[in-house]
Design a protein around this motif. Structure first.
Motif, PDB file in Angstrom:
ATOM      1  N   PHE A 192       7.467  35.268  20.183  1.00 62.26           N
ATOM      2  CA  PHE A 192       6.301  34.421  19.904  1.00 62.26           C
ATOM      3  C   PHE A 192       6.137  33.475  21.065  1.00 62.26           C
ATOM      4  CE2 PHE A 192      10.085  32.464  18.303  1.00 62.26           C
ATOM      5  CZ  PHE A 192      10.023  31.191  18.811  1.00 62.26           C
ATOM      6  N   CYS A 204      -1.192  39.365  17.988  1.00 66.24           N
ATOM      7  CA  CYS A 204      -0.595  38.227  18.689  1.00 66.24           C
ATOM      8  C   CYS A 204      -1.373  38.058  19.979  1.00 66.24           C
ATOM      9  CB  CYS A 204       0.876  38.491  19.009  1.00 66.24           C
ATOM     10  SG  CYS A 204       1.580  37.241  20.109  1.00 66.24           S
ATOM     11  N   ARG A 205      -2.184  37.029  20.066  1.00 68.95           N
ATOM     12  CA  ARG A 205      -3.021  36.870  21.253  1.00 68.95           C
ATOM     13  C   ARG A 205      -2.212  36.361  22.454  1.00 68.95           C
ATOM     14  NH1 ARG A 205      -7.101  39.109  23.977  1.00 68.95           N
ATOM     15  NH2 ARG A 205      -8.847  37.701  24.414  1.00 68.95           N
ATOM     16  N   CYS A 206      -1.096  35.693  22.199  1.00 69.58           N
ATOM     17  CA  CYS A 206      -0.233  35.312  23.322  1.00 69.58           C
ATOM     18  C   CYS A 206       0.388  36.552  23.960  1.00 69.58           C
ATOM     19  CB  CYS A 206       0.875  34.372  22.875  1.00 69.58           C
ATOM     20  SG  CYS A 206       0.296  32.809  22.198  1.00 69.58           S
ATOM     21  N   GLY A 207       0.376  37.667  23.250  1.00 68.16           N
ATOM     22  CA  GLY A 207       0.925  38.904  23.799  1.00 68.16           C
ATOM     23  C   GLY A 207       2.437  38.943  23.786  1.00 68.16           C
ATOM     24  N   TYR A 256       4.223  40.801  22.029  1.00 63.47           N
ATOM     25  CA  TYR A 256       4.591  42.057  21.359  1.00 63.47           C
ATOM     26  C   TYR A 256       5.948  42.602  21.822  1.00 63.47           C
ATOM     27  CZ  TYR A 256      -0.325  42.239  19.845  1.00 63.47           C
ATOM     28  OH  TYR A 256      -1.546  41.961  19.273  1.00 63.47           O
ATOM     29  N   HIS A 257       6.205  42.488  23.110  1.00 60.46           N
ATOM     30  CA  HIS A 257       7.449  43.010  23.677  1.00 60.46           C
ATOM     31  C   HIS A 257       8.660  42.427  22.936  1.00 60.46           C
ATOM     32  CE1 HIS A 257       9.628  44.641  27.288  1.00 60.46           C
ATOM     33  NE2 HIS A 257      10.513  43.747  26.899  1.00 60.46           N
TER      34      HIS A 257
END
Lengths: 736, 162
Positions: B92, B145-148, B150-151
């Motif tokens: 996050f 998740c707009r912050c990206g 995901y990883h």
């Protein structure tokens, strides 16, 4: 730098975020989550014309909804001071998203401008009532079609930080005689930040004292702006934003929701909470401008650039808007003999555009880095090799020195990790079942800046350190990073440092934007820690405690704590500080070309029949100066790449060219990348400090997104042989 | 108005609310449980994901009255190793989608365990089949998740799942 107790520097360590427990347990309270006695809820009513005058507003049905307290319109809302025209003499004026005096005017300037607000006991009552407000308009002719207005664009004004145009030699003449050329038009649509947290405000007046919880990236400027608009002294306004649910530029300015929530609280005498709907986020907050760009390149047969022309048209609004440095990358990336860049703007009856992650550079790099790939194809030279042949020693446009530039090393590192040498040069030459496979590459580049922030640091006799600075945290991990920096500078454990932030009652900081917050705050934290260390040495000498721990020294000196401050928030001090800051920024810009840069390598798979594009692999190697925290810095770089994937493949505000209304103002209509769209992203950083920046930090917030869309477009071309120059690259463009 | 008893995080609450109030608004505004987030109010972002009898649902698309007799678990009621894994793997940035990601992941792990198929699996998965990263991405795609981040999210879920 002092070593910590376990002998390790904290700077550089992948330390977990200090706000991690709060964010993973539901404990973090965002701006629409603060409880107040008598709290009310507000909902906006958007205008349904792009330009006009309100002739009547019928609020009877809305007012009759159970729980509705009031419906405010320009007919009954309290008076509000109009925003000041933006001027560099008072930077807080820049924070006004638009020049509209909300609910104090009958004029409508864009489709979606809030023209009324409902205040109710519950949010559902407010929303239901807002839908029942009926507004009548006198429609006026509106100019809303960006494509149709493109020929009417006028030259964009420049400033010392952001030139509107630039020139070296005669690029057009050189282009005309170049043996190998590329001359192409590229377009990018309007993009929306769409942070997951919709813009949120909780506003509370107690007499003439105002407390605002707001999802802002600009605590200090928003406070000044609210004081100005509501006619109260700045000291009476407190802005709190310890948790902001993403921003990306979209929360940098004061948009209507914030102002109207404060206005509604004043009108009702009760605390007001306003959480924008997702539709409001699209219609009442500025977006990234669409662009039409031309890149023309001329080269000799050995691949040396002789001509580089990059021009852009973007849009602004009659009621505000930001210029964008779309052609900036062309001034820094290639050692072309002749360069010409020019930016122009159209003016529309639209919501003003605003900064979105790497404003200008994100979309400009798409065009430039696509064109370079096209040139590589024309020349039959590997696109990495072509870039290396044109890598400059000095800033191409003006010969300024680079403070630091390791793009060659980034390319070498990235190519090795990615396996670039396995790429076959021929387009459409690799197939895996129904998938056409391609590899693409592009350069990332984003200027680095340092402003000034006021900071106090306290070292207490119990060994704890408190850093106080009103900076913003919207996911960058700044509090964690500043704690690492302070702990190293003072030689105390990480756990001993507490960082207070997100509150205008703290020493004033810069806004979170321009990838400058971490370096700016770090500069002040280091200076304050330096002062503290000197004071501690003096105390140690005086008490004969040289070489002892801070606790021992302070105890021996019978001092409970020592403080050090950098900068001042007093009136004169603040003005002097702002003048110094501007002078330093301009001086820095004149002396150095400084930037973070990097190399993106990606693999895509394109369904030969349907045109579906999957990004299957990604490696990015960056020169971002020193990395303070591998974990948080890499996350930001990855986040930029993810947003770039969205920009390349999905993101597009669809605008009705007749009415000027966004047709897809939702997350089901405006597609952002989801889990399944994002491959594992391999990040490597050179981690070499920049000699001109605090701790050598160049910033990681924006460089990640630059070049991404081009790398994908280039990979798609390699996979399919189709060159798509209009974003987003949706399947329909690939199957025609 | 509708009177209803809701059971949230093991505690019973009496609510007297209009029948059109969503479970999300009931949690956030009427029970003060603001850990569950509102991102779109249209079922498109997953920020409001909660567990209803262990199944993940979008609380914004659920009426509170529909869930009167169900056991609702929100982020405030969750104590699961995945929370620490999210912190360790930096799953996050801003934290706004995190409650939904965590609730969704817990629901998803149960679905996978029960053999529920996905677009990646193609057909019902065999019991005990390993949850690949590709499966995690597919099954978590309802949570934006707009912050990206995901990883890190996929790493965190994978660590807990395997």
């Amino acid at each position: 730098m002092t070593r910590t107790v376990d002998g390790e520097h904290l700077v550089g360590q992948p330390i977990d975020r200090i706000d991690g427990p709060a964010k993973t347990t539901g404990g973090a309270r965002f701006s629409a989550e603060h409880a107040y006695p008598g709290l009310t809820h507000a909902a906006l009513v958007p205008a349904t014309v792009s330009r006009g005058r309100i002739t009547a507003i019928d609020t009877a049905a809305a007012a009759a909804v159970p729980g509705v307290i009031t419906v405010l319109t320009h007919g009954n809302a309290p008076k509000l001071n109009p925003p000041k025209r933006p001027t560099p003499a008072n930077l807080s004026t820049l924070v006004s998203g638009t020049q509209v005096n909300y609910l104090n005017t009958d004029e409508v300037h864009w489709d979606g401008q809030p023209v009324a607000v409902v205040v109710a006991e519950t949010s559902h009552a407010a929303r239901e009532a807002a839908a029942l407000v009926h507004v009548s308009y006198e429609r006026l002719p509106a100019v809303v079609d960006f494509a149709a207005e493109e020929p009417n664009a006028v030259a964009q004004k420049g400033n010392p930080v952001m030139p509107g145009s630039a020139k070296k030699g005669d690029a057009d003449a050189a282009l005309a005689v170049a043996p190998v050329t590329v001359d192409a038009r590229y377009t990018t649509p309007q993009h929306h930040h769409n942070a997951l947290e919709p813009h949120a405000t909780t506003a509370v007046w107690q007499g003439d004292e105002l407390t605002v919880h707001d999802s802002t990236q600009s605590i200090t400027w928003l406070r000044k702006h609210l004081a100005l608009r509501f006619g109260v002294p700045e000291a009476k306004v407190r802005v709190l934003a310890p948790f902001v649910g993403g921003g990306f530029g979209g929360k940098g300015f004061a948009w209507p929701g914030t102002i109207i929530a404060v206005l509604a609280a004043r009108a009702t005498g009760r605390p007001v909470r306003l959480l924008l709907t997702r539709e409001d986020v699209h219609r009442a907050v500025g977006a990234r401008t669409p662009s039409a760009q031309r890149v023309a390149l001329g080269a000799d047969t050995g691949g040396r650039l002789t001509a580089l022309v990059h021009t852009s048209v973007t849009r602004t609004s009659r009621v505000g808007g930001q210029p964008e440095q779309v052609t900036a990358p062309a001034q820094h990336l290639y050692d072309a003999t002749n360069i010409r860049t020019a930016q122009s703007q159209t003016t529309l009856d639209w919501m003003p555009n605003t900064s979105m992650r790497a404003p200008g550079d994100a979309i400009g790099s798409f065009a430039l880095e696509s064109a370079i790939d096209e040139l590589a194809g024309e020349l039959g030279i590997d696109p990495v090799e072509l870039r290396m042949r044109n890598e400059p020693e000095r800033n191409p446009i003006d010969g300024k020195r680079f403070s630091h530039r390791m793009l060659r090393e980034a390319y070498a590192l990235g190519a090795r990790r990615f396996g670039w040498e396995n790429r076959s040069p021929e387009p459409r030459s690799t197939r895996d079942g129904r998938w056409l496979v391609g590899m693409g590459v592009a350069t990332a580049y984003h200027p680095a800046m340092q402003f000034t922030a006021n900071v106090t640091v306290r070292l207490a006799a119990d060994g704890t350190v408190t850093v106080r600075c009103g900076f913003q945290e919207m996911g960058m991990g700044n509090a964690t990073v500043q704690a690492q920096i302070a702990a190293d500078a003072l030689g105390v454990p990480f756990e001993a440092v507490r960082v207070e932030y997100g509150d205008s009652a703290l020493p004033a900081s810069v806004m979170a934007g321009g990838s400058m917050q971490t370096s700016t705050v770090a500069g002040s934290v280091l200076a304050a820690c330096g002062k503290l260390t000197r004071r501690l040495s003096t105390l140690a000498r005086r008490t004969g405690m040289q070489g002892r721990t801070p606790t021992e020294i302070l105890t021996a000196a019978r001092v409970p704590f020592i403080d050090a401050a950098v900068g001042s928030d007093t009136r004169l001090g603040a003005l002097a500080g702002q003048a110094r800051m501007l002078a330093k920024v301009v001086r820095d810009q004149r002396t150095w070309a400084k930037a973070a840069c990097g190399a993106h390598f990606c693999e895509v798979r394109v369904d030969a029949d349907t045109g579906e594009v999957r990004v299957s692999r990604w490696t990015a190697a960056f020169d971002v100066g020193r990395v303070i925290n591998r974990k948080t810095a890499f996350s930001q770089l990855r986040g930029g790449i993810v947003m770039g994937i969205g920009m390349a493949l999905f993101e597009e505000a669809l605008v009705d060219r007749r009415t000027g209304r966004i047709m897809n103002p939702s997350l089901s209509g405006y597609h952002v990348p989801v889990h399944a769209d994002v491959p594992p992203i391999d990040i490597a950083c050179l981690d070499e400090p920049d000699p001109t920046m605090p701790l050598g930090i160049l910033g990681v917030g924006e460089v990640g997104i630059t070049g991404v869309a081009a790398a994908i477009a280039n990979a798609i071309h390699h996979a399919t042989g189709s060159r798509i120059r209009d974003l987003p690259i949706t399947p329909d463009k690939l199957v025609t | 108005m509708a009177e209803l008893r809701v059971r949230v995080n093991g505690a019973d609450h009496l609510l007297d609310i209009p029948p059109q109030v969503s479970l999300l608004d009931a949690l956030r505004e009427h029970l003060g449980l603001t850990g569950t987030k509102k991102g779109c109010d249209q079922g498109a972002c997953g920020a409001c994901t909660v567990l209803a009898d262990g199944e993940r649902i979008n609380a914004c698309l659920a009426l509170a009255v529909q869930y009167a007799d169900r056991e609702i678990t929100t982020i405030e009621g969750i104590d699961h190793p995945i929370q620490e894994a999210f912190v360790r793997h930096d799953g996050f940035q801003c934290g706004y989608c995190t409650s939904g990601q965590i609730c969704s992941a817990i629901g998803m792990l149960a679905e996978h365990k029960d053999g529920m198929p996905s677009a990646v699996t193609g057909e019902p998965s065999a019991e005990g089949e390993e949850l690949t990263d590709e499966e995690i991405r597919e099954r978590m795609s309802g949570n934006l998740c707009r912050c990206g981040a995901y990883h890190g999210i996929v790493e965190a879920i994978g660590e807990v799942a395997r």
